[in-house]
Scaffold this motif. Sequence first.
Motif, PDB file in Angstrom:
ATOM      1  N   UNK A  98       0.832  -1.204   0.000  1.00 17.31           N
ATOM      2  CA  UNK A  98       0.000   0.000   0.000  1.00 17.31           C
ATOM      3  C   UNK A  98       0.864   1.251   0.000  1.00 17.31           C
ATOM      4  N   UNK A  99       1.883   1.265   0.833  1.00 17.20           N
ATOM      5  CA  UNK A  99       2.770   2.428   0.923  1.00 17.20           C
ATOM      6  C   UNK A  99       3.476   2.656  -0.408  1.00 17.20           C
ATOM      7  N   UNK A 100       4.024   1.584  -0.982  1.00 22.91           N
ATOM      8  CA  UNK A 100       4.769   1.733  -2.236  1.00 22.91           C
ATOM      9  C   UNK A 100       3.847   2.114  -3.395  1.00 22.91           C
ATOM     10  N   UNK A 101       2.641   1.575  -3.433  1.00 26.30           N
ATOM     11  CA  UNK A 101       1.698   1.939  -4.487  1.00 26.30           C
ATOM     12  C   UNK A 101       1.337   3.416  -4.388  1.00 26.30           C
ATOM     13  N   UNK A 102       1.058   3.875  -3.177  1.00 29.92           N
ATOM     14  CA  UNK A 102       0.715   5.291  -2.980  1.00 29.92           C
ATOM     15  C   UNK A 102       1.878   6.188  -3.388  1.00 29.92           C
ATOM     16  N   UNK A 103       3.083   5.839  -2.961  1.00 34.76           N
ATOM     17  CA  UNK A 103       4.253   6.653  -3.305  1.00 34.76           C
ATOM     18  C   UNK A 103       4.463   6.696  -4.819  1.00 34.76           C
ATOM     19  N   UNK A 104       4.261   5.571  -5.490  1.00 34.60           N
ATOM     20  CA  UNK A 104       4.461   5.514  -6.943  1.00 34.60           C
ATOM     21  C   UNK A 104       3.438   6.381  -7.668  1.00 34.60           C
ATOM     22  N   UNK A 105       2.184   6.342  -7.224  1.00 36.77           N
ATOM     23  CA  UNK A 105       1.150   7.162  -7.851  1.00 36.77           C
ATOM     24  C   UNK A 105       1.417   8.649  -7.625  1.00 36.77           C
ATOM     25  N   UNK A 106       1.860   8.989  -6.429  1.00 32.56           N
ATOM     26  CA  UNK A 106       2.168  10.392  -6.143  1.00 32.56           C
ATOM     27  C   UNK A 106       3.386  10.857  -6.937  1.00 32.56           C
ATOM     28  N   UNK A 107       4.324   9.959  -7.183  1.00 29.42           N
ATOM     29  CA  UNK A 107       5.486  10.315  -7.993  1.00 29.42           C
ATOM     30  C   UNK A 107       5.061  10.594  -9.437  1.00 29.42           C
ATOM     31  N   UNK A 108       4.079   9.854  -9.931  1.00 32.18           N
ATOM     32  CA  UNK A 108       3.536  10.122 -11.263  1.00 32.18           C
ATOM     33  C   UNK A 108       2.838  11.483 -11.291  1.00 32.18           C
ATOM     34  N   UNK A 109       2.172  11.828 -10.189  1.00 34.62           N
ATOM     35  CA  UNK A 109       1.543  13.150 -10.105  1.00 34.62           C
ATOM     36  C   UNK A 109       2.598  14.248 -10.171  1.00 34.62           C
ATOM     37  N   UNK A 110       3.745  14.016  -9.562  1.00 37.00           N
ATOM     38  CA  UNK A 110       4.845  14.993  -9.623  1.00 37.00           C
ATOM     39  C   UNK A 110       5.306  15.170 -11.066  1.00 37.00           C
ATOM     40  N   UNK A 111       5.365  14.065 -11.803  1.00 38.34           N
ATOM     41  CA  UNK A 111       5.686  14.159 -13.232  1.00 38.34           C
ATOM     42  C   UNK A 111       4.657  15.034 -13.940  1.00 38.34           C
ATOM     43  N   UNK A 112       3.394  14.935 -13.503  1.00 39.99           N
ATOM     44  CA  UNK A 112       2.353  15.780 -14.063  1.00 39.99           C
ATOM     45  C   UNK A 112       2.629  17.254 -13.840  1.00 39.99           C
ATOM     46  N   UNK A 113       3.089  17.617 -12.632  1.00 44.44           N
ATOM     47  CA  UNK A 113       3.457  19.007 -12.362  1.00 44.44           C
ATOM     48  C   UNK A 113       4.576  19.457 -13.305  1.00 44.44           C
ATOM     49  N   UNK A 114       5.561  18.593 -13.505  1.00 46.46           N
ATOM     50  CA  UNK A 114       6.684  18.945 -14.377  1.00 46.46           C
ATOM     51  C   UNK A 114       6.213  19.181 -15.809  1.00 46.46           C
ATOM     52  N   UNK A 115       5.328  18.316 -16.304  1.00 47.95           N
ATOM     53  CA  UNK A 115       4.794  18.483 -17.659  1.00 47.95           C
ATOM     54  C   UNK A 115       3.969  19.760 -17.776  1.00 47.95           C
ATOM     55  N   UNK A 116       3.141  20.024 -16.755  1.00 46.73           N
ATOM     56  CA  UNK A 116       2.286  21.210 -16.791  1.00 46.73           C
ATOM     57  C   UNK A 116       3.110  22.495 -16.788  1.00 46.73           C
ATOM     58  N   UNK A 117       4.213  22.500 -16.046  1.00 42.50           N
ATOM     59  CA  UNK A 117       5.057  23.685 -15.987  1.00 42.50           C
ATOM     60  C   UNK A 117       5.924  23.859 -17.216  1.00 42.50           C
ATOM     61  N   UNK A 118       6.386  22.741 -17.769  1.00 44.95           N
ATOM     62  CA  UNK A 118       7.270  22.805 -18.931  1.00 44.95           C
ATOM     63  C   UNK A 118       6.516  23.079 -20.225  1.00 44.95           C
ATOM     64  N   UNK A 119       5.261  22.644 -20.257  1.00 44.90           N
ATOM     65  CA  UNK A 119       4.463  22.779 -21.480  1.00 44.90           C
ATOM     66  C   UNK A 119       3.143  23.481 -21.164  1.00 44.90           C
ATOM     67  N   UNK A 120       3.124  24.815 -21.187  1.00 43.56           N
ATOM     68  CA  UNK A 120       1.872  25.547 -20.966  1.00 43.56           C
ATOM     69  C   UNK A 120       0.789  25.070 -21.932  1.00 43.56           C
ATOM     70  N   UNK A 121      -0.465  25.256 -21.539  1.00 46.17           N
ATOM     71  CA  UNK A 121      -1.575  24.709 -22.316  1.00 46.17           C
ATOM     72  C   UNK A 121      -1.623  25.237 -23.735  1.00 46.17           C
ATOM     73  N   UNK A 122      -1.240  26.502 -23.948  1.00 44.11           N
ATOM     74  CA  UNK A 122      -1.308  27.066 -25.292  1.00 44.11           C
ATOM     75  C   UNK A 122      -0.012  26.884 -26.072  1.00 44.11           C
ATOM     76  N   UNK A 123       0.934  26.122 -25.505  1.00 42.70           N
ATOM     77  CA  UNK A 123       2.172  25.792 -26.201  1.00 42.70           C
ATOM     78  C   UNK A 123       2.135  24.349 -26.680  1.00 42.70           C
ATOM     79  N   UNK A 124       1.780  23.427 -25.797  1.00 43.55           N
ATOM     80  CA  UNK A 124       1.595  22.014 -26.156  1.00 43.55           C
ATOM     81  C   UNK A 124       0.441  21.479 -25.316  1.00 43.55           C
ATOM     82  N   UNK A 125      -0.746  21.583 -25.863  1.00 44.86           N
ATOM     83  CA  UNK A 125      -1.939  21.229 -25.093  1.00 44.86           C
ATOM     84  C   UNK A 125      -1.958  19.753 -24.714  1.00 44.86           C
TER      85      UNK A 125
END
Length: 220
Positions: A98-125
């Motif tokens: 349970x701990x490792x699954x939660x950590x892995x999913x949250x790490x994927x969410x962090x990747x989401x933050x990186x993508x959102x910051x690197x690629x603004x919506x009107x640059x690469x939607x």
Amino acid sequence: MNPSRLARIGASCWILAAPLFLAANVLTALRWHNPAFSWATHNISDLGNVHCGIWDTTRPRNVCSPWHPLMNTAILATAALLAAGLVLTWRALGHGVVVRLAQSLLLLAVLGYALAGAYPADVDENLHVLGAVLILVVGNLGLPIAGLAPRTTTLGRYRVLTLSAGLIALAGSVLFFAQQGLGLGVGAMERVAAFPFSVWASCVGVALLAGARTPGPARP
């Protein structure tokens, strides 16, 4: 058990994540003048849009964010802080599926933050939307799963906080994707979905450091 030095560094990174993200939202929004920024109507992504104009065919909004570099840089910095916190507290939060699954999913969410910051919506939607899905779907599934961690683990000690943050975030995601603002506005509902992760991380970081400063039982 007191956290290790690396875990304490990770906890410190987590503490900084929510204040940075919230401050960037507020400061960038304050620079909007024509139009004025609406917390009820505009999305978080609108703050990072590079160009001015009408944006989004589904829910058209007039967008012009003069300080978009600040917002996108802050999103990337938030991703870095959350990632460092996750990696450096990885072992300290406990073991088990349970701990490792939660950590892995949250790490994927962090990747989401990186993508959102690197690629603004009107640059690469497409990449921006992928980032949003990782944050609002994958990450918001990871939080309630983290709330189910065994109480024998460090993560399990924060069950009430984690489940509360996770359920609020998950409900916010469902309502945001359904475009239901419940009187707050769809833009505000996105914040209900997006903010709990970083706020939760900051709270857990404080708790971990507070535990590190609590003296253990005296040895005989």
